[in-house]
Design a protein around this motif. Structure first.
Motif, PDB file in Angstrom:
ATOM      1  N   SER A 354       0.640  -1.241   0.105  1.00  0.00           N
ATOM      2  CA  SER A 354       0.098  -0.027   0.021  1.00  0.00           C
ATOM      3  C   SER A 354       0.990   1.164   0.025  1.00  0.00           C
ATOM      4  CB  SER A 354      -1.101  -0.072   1.371  1.00  0.00           C
ATOM      5  OG  SER A 354      -0.315   0.052   2.402  1.00  0.00           O
ATOM      6  N   SER A 355       2.160   1.067   0.469  1.00  0.00           N
ATOM      7  CA  SER A 355       3.165   2.251   0.334  1.00  0.00           C
ATOM      8  C   SER A 355       3.349   2.648  -1.140  1.00  0.00           C
ATOM      9  CB  SER A 355       4.246   1.966   1.097  1.00  0.00           C
ATOM     10  OG  SER A 355       4.919   0.768   0.536  1.00  0.00           O
ATOM     11  N   VAL A 356       3.147   1.528  -2.081  1.00  0.00           N
ATOM     12  CA  VAL A 356       3.359   1.810  -3.560  1.00  0.00           C
ATOM     13  C   VAL A 356       2.243   1.578  -4.207  1.00  0.00           C
ATOM     14  CG1 VAL A 356       5.015   1.885  -5.538  1.00  0.00           C
ATOM     15  CG2 VAL A 356       6.156   1.686  -3.124  1.00  0.00           C
ATOM     16  N   PRO A 357       0.938   1.867  -4.257  1.00  0.00           N
ATOM     17  CA  PRO A 357      -0.001   1.587  -4.822  1.00  0.00           C
ATOM     18  C   PRO A 357       0.106   1.334  -6.135  1.00  0.00           C
ATOM     19  CG  PRO A 357      -0.470   3.691  -3.576  1.00  0.00           C
ATOM     20  CD  PRO A 357       0.854   3.447  -3.837  1.00  0.00           C
ATOM     21  N   SER A 358      -0.640   0.142  -6.582  1.00  0.00           N
ATOM     22  CA  SER A 358      -0.526  -0.577  -7.922  1.00  0.00           C
ATOM     23  C   SER A 358      -1.944  -1.466  -8.107  1.00  0.00           C
ATOM     24  CB  SER A 358       0.565  -1.292  -8.098  1.00  0.00           C
ATOM     25  OG  SER A 358       0.305  -2.136  -9.354  1.00  0.00           O
ATOM     26  N   PRO A 359      -2.568  -1.345  -8.975  1.00  0.00           N
ATOM     27  CA  PRO A 359      -3.863  -2.487  -9.114  1.00  0.00           C
ATOM     28  C   PRO A 359      -3.548  -3.843  -9.217  1.00  0.00           C
ATOM     29  CG  PRO A 359      -4.184  -0.525 -10.604  1.00  0.00           C
ATOM     30  CD  PRO A 359      -2.758  -0.443 -10.088  1.00  0.00           C
ATOM     31  N   TRP A 360      -2.066  -4.168  -9.839  1.00  0.00           N
ATOM     32  CA  TRP A 360      -1.565  -5.443  -9.947  1.00  0.00           C
ATOM     33  C   TRP A 360      -1.181  -6.109  -8.692  1.00  0.00           C
ATOM     34  CZ3 TRP A 360      -2.520  -7.571 -14.283  1.00  0.00           C
ATOM     35  CH2 TRP A 360      -2.905  -6.964 -15.373  1.00  0.00           C
ATOM     36  N   THR A 361      -0.511  -5.316  -7.833  1.00  0.00           N
ATOM     37  CA  THR A 361      -0.206  -6.058  -6.598  1.00  0.00           C
ATOM     38  C   THR A 361      -1.367  -5.924  -5.663  1.00  0.00           C
ATOM     39  OG1 THR A 361       0.443  -3.836  -5.847  1.00  0.00           O
ATOM     40  CG2 THR A 361       2.434  -4.810  -6.562  1.00  0.00           C
ATOM     41  N   ALA A 362      -2.177  -5.326  -5.630  1.00  0.00           N
ATOM     42  CA  ALA A 362      -3.487  -5.283  -4.838  1.00  0.00           C
ATOM     43  C   ALA A 362      -4.154  -6.578  -5.575  1.00  0.00           C
ATOM     44  CB  ALA A 362      -4.232  -4.158  -5.024  1.00  0.00           C
ATOM     45  N   ALA A 363      -4.300  -6.786  -6.830  1.00  0.00           N
ATOM     46  CA  ALA A 363      -4.996  -7.965  -7.376  1.00  0.00           C
ATOM     47  C   ALA A 363      -4.399  -9.152  -6.799  1.00  0.00           C
ATOM     48  CB  ALA A 363      -5.270  -7.803  -8.703  1.00  0.00           C
ATOM     49  N   ALA A 364      -3.038  -9.211  -7.041  1.00  0.00           N
ATOM     50  CA  ALA A 364      -2.140 -10.447  -6.442  1.00  0.00           C
ATOM     51  C   ALA A 364      -2.391 -10.817  -4.996  1.00  0.00           C
ATOM     52  CB  ALA A 364      -0.760 -10.119  -6.847  1.00  0.00           C
ATOM     53  N   ALA A 365      -2.403  -9.551  -4.176  1.00  0.00           N
ATOM     54  CA  ALA A 365      -2.542  -9.975  -2.776  1.00  0.00           C
ATOM     55  C   ALA A 365      -4.190 -10.410  -2.329  1.00  0.00           C
ATOM     56  CB  ALA A 365      -2.326  -8.497  -1.993  1.00  0.00           C
ATOM     57  N   CYS A 366      -4.906  -9.832  -3.196  1.00  0.00           N
ATOM     58  CA  CYS A 366      -6.334 -10.287  -2.882  1.00  0.00           C
ATOM     59  C   CYS A 366      -6.332 -11.642  -3.323  1.00  0.00           C
ATOM     60  CB  CYS A 366      -7.231  -9.447  -3.729  1.00  0.00           C
ATOM     61  SG  CYS A 366      -7.754  -7.701  -2.835  1.00  0.00           S
ATOM     62  N   PHE A 367      -5.705 -12.032  -4.517  1.00  0.00           N
ATOM     63  CA  PHE A 367      -5.748 -13.517  -4.996  1.00  0.00           C
ATOM     64  C   PHE A 367      -5.435 -14.572  -3.917  1.00  0.00           C
ATOM     65  CE2 PHE A 367      -4.126 -17.144  -7.219  1.00  0.00           C
ATOM     66  CZ  PHE A 367      -5.021 -17.483  -7.939  1.00  0.00           C
ATOM     67  N   VAL A 368      -4.243 -14.002  -3.381  1.00  0.00           N
ATOM     68  CA  VAL A 368      -3.673 -15.067  -2.213  1.00  0.00           C
ATOM     69  C   VAL A 368      -4.635 -14.948  -1.125  1.00  0.00           C
ATOM     70  CG1 VAL A 368      -1.783 -15.149  -0.701  1.00  0.00           C
ATOM     71  CG2 VAL A 368      -1.274 -14.406  -2.971  1.00  0.00           C
ATOM     72  N   VAL A 369      -5.060 -13.935  -0.531  1.00  0.00           N
ATOM     73  CA  VAL A 369      -6.118 -14.040   0.456  1.00  0.00           C
ATOM     74  C   VAL A 369      -7.237 -14.858   0.143  1.00  0.00           C
ATOM     75  CG1 VAL A 369      -7.885 -12.805   1.719  1.00  0.00           C
ATOM     76  CG2 VAL A 369      -5.333 -11.724   1.548  1.00  0.00           C
ATOM     77  N   GLY A 370      -7.845 -14.858  -1.346  1.00  0.00           N
ATOM     78  CA  GLY A 370      -8.932 -15.732  -1.642  1.00  0.00           C
ATOM     79  C   GLY A 370      -8.478 -17.185  -1.791  1.00  0.00           C
ATOM     80  N   LEU A 371      -7.272 -17.338  -2.087  1.00  0.00           N
ATOM     81  CA  LEU A 371      -6.849 -18.859  -2.024  1.00  0.00           C
ATOM     82  C   LEU A 371      -6.913 -19.237  -0.624  1.00  0.00           C
ATOM     83  CD1 LEU A 371      -3.598 -18.703  -4.343  1.00  0.00           C
ATOM     84  CD2 LEU A 371      -5.772 -20.066  -4.840  1.00  0.00           C
ATOM     85  N   GLY A 372      -6.504 -18.589   0.215  1.00  0.00           N
ATOM     86  CA  GLY A 372      -6.319 -18.794   1.683  1.00  0.00           C
ATOM     87  C   GLY A 372      -7.776 -18.991   2.274  1.00  0.00           C
ATOM     88  N   LEU A 373      -8.740 -18.094   2.104  1.00  0.00           N
ATOM     89  CA  LEU A 373     -10.120 -18.033   2.641  1.00  0.00           C
ATOM     90  C   LEU A 373     -10.494 -19.412   2.069  1.00  0.00           C
ATOM     91  CD1 LEU A 373     -11.350 -14.560   2.379  1.00  0.00           C
ATOM     92  CD2 LEU A 373     -10.142 -15.830   4.516  1.00  0.00           C
ATOM     93  N   GLY A 374     -10.312 -19.886   0.791  1.00  0.00           N
ATOM     94  CA  GLY A 374     -10.875 -21.211   0.149  1.00  0.00           C
ATOM     95  C   GLY A 374     -10.758 -22.424   1.013  1.00  0.00           C
ATOM     96  N   LEU A 375      -9.531 -22.339   1.457  1.00  0.00           N
ATOM     97  CA  LEU A 375      -8.862 -23.427   2.184  1.00  0.00           C
ATOM     98  C   LEU A 375      -9.319 -23.351   3.687  1.00  0.00           C
ATOM     99  CD1 LEU A 375      -5.317 -23.800   1.062  1.00  0.00           C
ATOM    100  CD2 LEU A 375      -7.301 -25.214   0.621  1.00  0.00           C
ATOM    101  N   VAL A 376      -9.955 -22.215   4.063  1.00  0.00           N
ATOM    102  CA  VAL A 376     -10.627 -22.106   5.534  1.00  0.00           C
ATOM    103  C   VAL A 376     -12.146 -22.193   5.558  1.00  0.00           C
ATOM    104  CG1 VAL A 376     -10.605 -20.442   7.331  1.00  0.00           C
ATOM    105  CG2 VAL A 376      -8.817 -20.166   5.985  1.00  0.00           C
ATOM    106  N   ALA A 377     -12.617 -21.400   4.628  1.00  0.00           N
ATOM    107  CA  ALA A 377     -14.323 -21.552   4.810  1.00  0.00           C
ATOM    108  C   ALA A 377     -14.796 -22.814   4.654  1.00  0.00           C
ATOM    109  CB  ALA A 377     -14.823 -20.622   3.748  1.00  0.00           C
ATOM    110  N   THR A 378     -14.312 -23.406   3.546  1.00  0.00           N
ATOM    111  CA  THR A 378     -15.216 -24.983   3.050  1.00  0.00           C
ATOM    112  C   THR A 378     -14.639 -25.947   4.378  1.00  0.00           C
ATOM    113  OG1 THR A 378     -14.912 -24.264   0.800  1.00  0.00           O
ATOM    114  CG2 THR A 378     -15.033 -26.589   1.516  1.00  0.00           C
ATOM    115  N   PRO A 379     -13.210 -26.175   4.609  1.00  0.00           N
ATOM    116  CA  PRO A 379     -13.297 -27.154   5.543  1.00  0.00           C
ATOM    117  C   PRO A 379     -13.735 -26.999   6.805  1.00  0.00           C
ATOM    118  CG  PRO A 379     -11.047 -26.658   4.344  1.00  0.00           C
ATOM    119  CD  PRO A 379     -12.182 -25.602   3.875  1.00  0.00           C
ATOM    120  N   THR A 380     -13.594 -25.518   7.303  1.00  0.00           N
ATOM    121  CA  THR A 380     -14.363 -25.460   8.815  1.00  0.00           C
ATOM    122  C   THR A 380     -15.827 -25.774   8.717  1.00  0.00           C
ATOM    123  OG1 THR A 380     -14.390 -22.970   8.164  1.00  0.00           O
ATOM    124  CG2 THR A 380     -12.620 -23.904   9.355  1.00  0.00           C
ATOM    125  N   LEU A 381     -16.499 -25.208   7.680  1.00  0.00           N
ATOM    126  CA  LEU A 381     -18.020 -25.444   7.580  1.00  0.00           C
ATOM    127  C   LEU A 381     -18.134 -26.949   7.277  1.00  0.00           C
ATOM    128  CD1 LEU A 381     -20.857 -24.455   7.268  1.00  0.00           C
ATOM    129  CD2 LEU A 381     -20.223 -24.441   4.905  1.00  0.00           C
TER     130      LEU A 381
END
Length: 484
Positions: A354-381
């Motif tokens: 966020s100190s060097v704003p870029s749509p690409w880095t933000a998208a990459a970070a969001c993608f990684v978070v999405g990968l993580g949440l997919g491995l959390v939400a489904t198994p816990t449920l």
């Protein structure tokens, strides 16, 4: 329960899966299609100061009705409850499309929310009924893919309808979807229940609904519609807390409580609920602040900023559909912890970048978070569903969904307070520097939430999938309904 090992559209459960995806699409589209149409709605109906209620009242009605619908699904069956939910959503959509002013539109959005409160948890519960523990991850991946698609299709449709046809069609488009989903559920999904007399907990349901309404309303509107130290805020919290105490007293005496407390004496259920709170907070933190951050700091268009967030909902179904391979091999808790670690890494990357704003880095970070949440939400449920008998499965599923809503509501309040405080220290205003500082502080808070969620994940007992499912089968006092 069907014993077919195939999960997909060509299996014997394919029509039911399609119906569940259609039902999910109603909620998923509605959560994204409205935002781009708000300017057109305000131009037509007026009520600029009221438009935030279009979102708040929907979320409120959905959240408070989930526990009641979930108990009903465990009592009278899944099919009648989800059909009622689709019906309410249909009526609400039609009336929203016919709204004559902002007040009427807000009221009908509440009706839509009441329908959504039945549809979302019951679709996930039905998937838990008709698929085995080994199959559920792939089935949940199909359902998650609906959200991924809607995150892109929804805003686009909203913009197209508003610009070229009429904003009213963002609601009328639900009509064929509702009718098709209801028809497929009616014909394709069947369940045979043990017929017995039930004692519906009307008092508990009413008190729970009012108490949750007051508490969630206080969290959603605190610092927005009214100050945190105003009489409205203090009164809502106080009255809600008193009614929670009344609800607990009612439930201890109820023959069939709407929220059976013995379910929540289990460590696994408590841990998965806490993780769900974290998931809700992380989601709302990213989806609420990443677009504005990118638009104000990089000059990105709303479409580009929206696509950066959509990367999260792309990563989610990818990992969710594959999570079954992990939790069948290493267990639910290790899988969830891997996912939480990924979500934390993605949140860390977003904060640092966020100190060097870029749509690409933000998208990459969001993608990684999405990968993580997919491995959390489904198994816990799935772990929570598999650990209880059929007659408790909808309650556990609904509670999981409700706790995610609580996380989102609380997250909105906390992140908003943090952003406003930082922006005020920057001298106020909407300059790029102030927005960057406020967003960076929110991203740091999201990282903290992800780290705390790891601690919640550590509370999950380390059990294998087959152990959890066998334990639930042994303790099931009723015969599980047959599904087709």
């Amino acid at each position: 329960m069907s014993t077919s090992s195939t999960v997909g559209f060509r299996s014997d459960r394919g029509p039911v899966l399609i119906a569940l995806m259609l039902s999910t699409s109603l909620i998923a589209l509605d959560s994204t299609i409205l935002a781009t149409a708000v300017p057109s709605i305000v131009d037509d109906l007026g009520g600029l100061g009221q438009f935030p209620w279009l979102f708040s009242v929907y979320l409120l009605a959905q959240a408070v009705s989930v526990p009641v619908y979930s108990k009903l699904a465990d009592t009278v069956g899944r099919k009648p409850v989800i059909l009622v939910g689709v019906g309410l959503f249909l009526v609400g959509s039609i009336m929203c499309g016919l709204a004559w002013d902002m007040t009427s539109l807000i009221v009908m959005r509440a009706v839509q929310g009441l329908g959504a409160g039945a549809v979302l948890p019951v679709t996930i519960t039905i998937a838990g009924d008709i698929y085995t523990v080994a199959e559920r991850a792939k089935a949940q991946g199909y359902l998650a893919s609906v959200w991924a698609t809607s995150s892109v299709v929804g805003p686009t449709l909203g913009g197209v309808f508003s610009q070229f046809v009429s904003w009213r069609w963002i609601f009328f488009v639900n009509i064929p979807l509702c009718l098709l989903a209801a028809a497929m559920l009616w014909r394709g999904y069947s369940e045979s229940l043990e017929r017995r007399t039930h004692r519906i907990d009307y008092a508990g349901s009413a008190v729970l609904t009012v108490s949750l309404t007051l508490l969630i309303l206080a969290v959603l509107e605190g610092g927005q519609a009214w100050a945190w130290d105003s009489w409205q805020s203090i009164g809502s919290f106080a009255a809600g807390a008193v009614l929670v105490a009344v609800f607990v007293a009612i439930e201890r005496r109820a023959a069939e409580p709407v929220l059976p407390f013995e379910v929540f004496s289990r460590r696994l259920i408590v841990a998965t609920c806490l993780v769900s709170v974290g998931i809700g907070a992380v989601l709302v933190g990213l989806t609420s602040y990443v677009p504005t951050f990118l638009e104000r700091t990089t000059g990105a268009t709303p479409i580009v900023a929206g696509l950066a967030v959509a990367a999260l909902t792309v990563g989610w179904p990818i990992s969710a559909s594959q999570s079954g391979r992990l939790y069948l091999r290493i267990g639910f808790s290790p899988t969830a912890l891997i996912g939480l670690a990924l979500a934390a890494v993605g949140s860390l990357g977003l904060w640092v970048a966020s100190s060097v704003p870029s749509p690409w880095t933000a998208a990459a970070a969001c993608f990684v978070v999405g990968l993580g949440l997919g491995l959390v939400a489904t198994p816990t449920l799935i772990a929570a569903q598999a650990s209880v008998a059929w007659h408790e499965r909808a309650v556990v599923t609904g509670t999981n969904m409700f706790m995610r809503s609580v996380g989102s509501a609380v997250g909105v309040a906390i992140f908003g307070a943090i952003a406003n405080a930082v922006i005020a220290r920057q001298g106020g205003g909407t300059s790029a520097g102030a927005i960057q500082a406020g967003s960076s502080a929110v991203f740091l808070a999201v990282l903290v939430v992800a780290a705390v969620s790891i601690a919640a994940g550590l509370l999950m007992p380390h059990t294998r999938a087959e152990d959890v499912e066998q334990g639930a089968a042994v303790t099931d006092p009723e015969t599980e309904p047959s599904t087709a």
